[in-house]
Design an enzyme around this catalytic site. Structure first.
Site, PDB file in Angstrom:
ATOM      1  N   CYS A  92      -2.385   7.344  -0.668  1.00 48.84           N
ATOM      2  CA  CYS A  92      -3.362   6.071  -1.099  1.00 48.84           C
ATOM      3  C   CYS A  92      -4.630   6.721  -0.937  1.00 48.84           C
ATOM      4  CB  CYS A  92      -2.727   4.714  -0.104  1.00 48.84           C
ATOM      5  SG  CYS A  92      -1.577   4.196  -0.743  1.00 48.84           S
ATOM      6  N   HIS A 383      -3.525  -1.540  -7.020  1.00 53.96           N
ATOM      7  CA  HIS A 383      -3.758   0.009  -6.267  1.00 53.96           C
ATOM      8  C   HIS A 383      -3.063   1.076  -6.891  1.00 53.96           C
ATOM      9  CE1 HIS A 383      -3.105   2.685  -3.286  1.00 53.96           C
ATOM     10  NE2 HIS A 383      -2.548   1.718  -2.484  1.00 53.96           N
ATOM     11  N   CYS A 414      -6.103   3.572   4.479  1.00 49.87           N
ATOM     12  CA  CYS A 414      -4.846   3.729   5.271  1.00 49.87           C
ATOM     13  C   CYS A 414      -3.899   4.675   4.143  1.00 49.87           C
ATOM     14  CB  CYS A 414      -4.535   3.255   5.786  1.00 49.87           C
ATOM     15  SG  CYS A 414      -3.891   1.894   4.333  1.00 49.87           S
TER      16      CYS A 414
END
Length: 428
Positions: A92, A383, A414
């Site tokens: 990510c 996301h 994170c």
């Protein structure tokens, strides 16, 4: 006498992105290249008589159709073929790591401006053959005679015929991000009600930002899709509270739901990384701030929470800079899950955690919760793994650039594998 190499100031200038849409939704017909190309074309159209010196682009989900996604995107976008391009990946944190990589490569003379970004098309995930079947097919291709082919066909077992379907799970543990986060949420006593309140705030902030035009110069249309499709104006705490647990469905104590977790998302996003000389190629209207420092942390997720690394990185960066929480005017914290944001904050206020686990023997004061994600976070906006770094940084750049000179922002992400990245920005 040796001289110290010139290290130019590094600037971030906000980039453009597609609208974000849930998987199998409004952007489902576009693959990763198809989502990226219009963003790159719109970014290049901003430039005044110049081209970026290089480009870095990233995606998390693998695709056998290409190996260097960045180069393919630039070529399909019609960019000058002399622009070098490389691809990167760090779960990510992918396009945030791309920013740090670009910052290290800029030198103020031969390399002044970099185009960085990332993408994810969760609707167009490629399914591959299992390794055993792939090995069998390669050997079958090498057979020459009919006898060899028949013999090789006879060796194929039904159990060998399998497909590889990428999943949002950690390879080492076999558990999903949500399952890991449920464990950490219980360890930090983060309840369902607090998670839903956080998710509701994210939606309300994102909706309000869209309504006042904050995203108008950050998001480009893709066909008829002009706005993020995920923020919910009509959601309420009551509606969120009625959603069933999504990851712990058997214990009776599951707290993560579809409403307080970021959804699987399609989208692409970009950002400029520049020296002061490189900024001259951009219109003055493009917001820009200085990149002061960054930190990348890796933890042993067999003993720590899988998504806890930013809670280790933030205090280390602040201690190095001599800053306290109150010195940061804006906090952009990636919301993989509402619970993850909340247990990061709990850890940052826990002096025992800071001292014994993060290794920082300092207190930073009370955490300013009211300064977190003022224009919405990933739970509401979406996301797309490879795009989130560029999205959240561009959003922070625009927010921070409107604040008084000297104001600072912390941006954190994170990442799977027990890693995390943090950037410290400052308004000029």
């Amino acid at each position: 006498m040796p001289t110290t190499p010139y290290r130019p100031d590094i600037w971030l200038a906000s980039g453009l992105r597609t609208p974000f849409a849930k998987v199998d939704g409004a952007l489902a017909q576009h693959d990763a290249i198809g989502l990226s190309v219009p963003v790159v074309q719109a970014m290049l159209a901003q430039l005044r008589g110049a081209n970026p010196d290089f480009a870095i682009w990233g995606s998390v989900v693998p695709n056998l159709t290409w190996s260097n996604l960045a180069r393919e995107v630039l070529m399909d976008a019609g960019a000058p073929p002399t622009i070098t391009a490389l691809s990167t990946v760090m779960a990510c944190s992918t396009s945030m790591i791309g920013v740090f990589e670009a910052a290290g490569m800029l030198n103020g003379h031969s390399r002044r401006l970099a185009l960085v970004g990332g993408v994810e098309s969760m609707s167009r995930v490629q399914i591959g053959l299992g390794q055993t079947l792939s090995d069998w097919l390669r050997k079958f291709q090498k057979t020459r005679t009919v006898g060899e082919k028949l013999q090789h066909l006879a060796s194929l077992k039904l159990a060998d015929v399998g497909l590889y379907i990428p999943a949002v799970t950690n390879r080492t543990t076999g558990m999903s991000m949500g399952e890991h986060t449920e464990i950490t949420a219980k360890q930090w006593r983060i309840g369902r009600e607090a998670q839903d309140r956080s998710a509701l705030a994210s939606h309300r902030n994102a909706v309000a930002a869209w309504e006042r035009g904050f995203f108008d110069d950050l998001v480009i249309p893709i066909g008829d899709v002009r706005h993020d499709g995920i923020p919910r104006k009509d959601t309420t705490a009551e509606k969120l509270g009625k959603l069933p647990p999504a990851f712990d469905r058997t214990s009776g104590h599951g707290t993560l739901s579809a409403g307080n977790s970021s959804p699987l998302t399609d989208g692409a996003a970009s950002i400029w990384v520049a020296t002061e000389e490189g900024l001259a190629s951009l219109p003055a209207s493009v917001p820009r701030v200085r990149l002061i420092d960054w930190e990348i942390a890796a933890i042993d997720f067999r003993h720590e929470g899988l998504l806890m690394a930013p809670a280790f990185a933030i205090p280390r960066l602040l201690a190095r800079q001599g800053l306290r929480y109150e010195d940061i005017a804006l906090w952009e914290i990636h919301e993989a899950f509402s619970a993850q944001v909340l247990f990061h904050i709990e850890a940052l206020e826990d002096e025992a955690f800071l001292r014994e686990r993060a290794g920082v023997d300092a207190g930073f004061g009370a955490f300013p919760r009211d300064r977190v994600n003022p224009t919405g976070g990933s739970v509401a906006i979406g996301h797309p793994f490879g795009a989130t770094g560029a999205r959240i940084l561009s959003q922070a750049v625009k927010e921070l650039a409107a604040m008084p000179a000297g104001s600072r922002a912390i941006v954190t992400i994170c990442a799977d594998g027990g890693q995390g990245s943090v950037a410290l920005l400052e308004a000029a």
